[in-house]
Every structure is written in C-alpha cells, then in structure tokens.
Write an enzyme that holds these catalytic residues in place. Sequence first.
Site, PDB file in Angstrom:
ATOM      1  N   GLY A  46       0.814  -1.206   0.000  1.00  0.00           N
ATOM      2  CA  GLY A  46       0.000   0.000   0.000  1.00  0.00           C
ATOM      3  C   GLY A  46       0.850   1.258   0.000  1.00  0.00           C
ATOM      4  O   GLY A  46       2.028   1.237   0.367  1.00  0.00           O
ATOM      5  N   CYS A  88       6.663  -1.107   6.088  1.00  0.00           N
ATOM      6  CA  CYS A  88       6.130   0.116   5.487  1.00  0.00           C
ATOM      7  C   CYS A  88       7.165   0.659   4.505  1.00  0.00           C
ATOM      8  O   CYS A  88       8.363   0.684   4.819  1.00  0.00           O
ATOM      9  CB  CYS A  88       5.862   1.138   6.594  1.00  0.00           C
ATOM     10  N   HIS A 130      -3.508   0.368   8.314  1.00  0.00           N
ATOM     11  CA  HIS A 130      -2.153   0.909   8.143  1.00  0.00           C
ATOM     12  C   HIS A 130      -2.197   2.195   7.306  1.00  0.00           C
ATOM     13  O   HIS A 130      -1.600   3.212   7.667  1.00  0.00           O
ATOM     14  CB  HIS A 130      -1.286  -0.165   7.464  1.00  0.00           C
ATOM     15  N   GLU A 131      -2.941   2.134   6.189  1.00  0.00           N
ATOM     16  CA  GLU A 131      -2.978   3.293   5.283  1.00  0.00           C
ATOM     17  C   GLU A 131      -3.785   4.445   5.888  1.00  0.00           C
ATOM     18  O   GLU A 131      -3.422   5.613   5.714  1.00  0.00           O
ATOM     19  CB  GLU A 131      -3.539   2.883   3.911  1.00  0.00           C
TER      20      GLU A 131
HETATM   21 NI    NI Z   1       3.147   2.415   5.275  1.00  0.00          NI
END
Ligand code: NI
Length: 168
Positions: A46, A88, A130-131
């Site tokens: 993502g 990430c 997370h996003e």
């Molecule tokens: Ni991230």
Amino acid sequence: MILEIKTLGDPVLRESCRDVDSLDGEVKGLIDHMSETLMSSPGRIGLAASQVGVLKRLFVYDLGHGTRCLINPEIIEREGEDLSEEGCLSVPGVYVTVPRFERVKVRCTLPSGHRVILENEGLPARVVQHECDHLDGVLIVDRCDPEERRRALEEYQELSLQRGQATA
Ligand code: NI
C-alpha cells in the site's frame, strides 16, 4: 511517473491529510502516479498520499488483484484483534509487530465517484488500518510496543547509514 517515497524523518509523514473534495484531473493523475509508484516498489502492498508528500486523504493498495484506490476513507466499525508483523515503504527494512482490528468496515469514495462501504477482514483489514494511519500522520513504529520501537529505530538508523555509504 514514479514518485519519490518519503521516509521516516521527513516531517510530511507526520502531517494529517485533508479530505479530497473533487475528483479532478489533478487527483486522478495523482492516483495514476501513486499506482505506478506502488507497482515499482519491492515488497509493495500500500501507499498513502502523504508518503509521496501530498496531503490528500487517499491511498492505493494491491493485494494481488490489481491496484485499488480508496478516497476519504473512514473506518466506521472495528471488531476483533489481530497481532502480526508489518512493514512500510516509508520505514524500509524494518518490521514490527502491530496490533490491529481483525475486521473493519470502511466508508470511502472510489475513483469512479461511487460512495461505498467495504467490509474487510484479515490482511485487507490490516492494510486499510495501516494506510488510514498514514493519513493521520501515524506510522508503524508508533503502534508497536516501546521496546520494539526502540529496536526498530536503531535498526532503521543502521540501515540508513549503510544505504548512505552504499550511495556515497
Ligand atoms: Ni506504510
């Protein structure tokens, strides 16, 4: 166009993104460029707009079925618990254990302009959380326990130094 992905230490990652109020050419171009950037990134899942320095509430993700984009996402229901390792693109090389909800319902706009409510479970639910965190300036190192955070930040610093030397 491949966009530069901002990494930990860049203050833009700590900013809150603002709602997208029209799906104009600029926003559509941004979505295209973010999708392309995501596809060209190793270990990709993502990418949120703030990670490319744009403070708009949208993100793209790809779980193997093509890139999807959620605009103005808002988590409206959360249920269950799930503890799993996360990485990430903005904290490259670092993996930490992050607690998330097992299921989330998210209200959002799609690039087509349709307003929808999506129900996600497991990995897709984790990606959405997370996003959405990115859109509020929150990173994985804020979500793990303090001990792991300390270790992760040390590891990240070491990796950054190595990267710096490799490109010097
Ligand atoms: Ni991230």
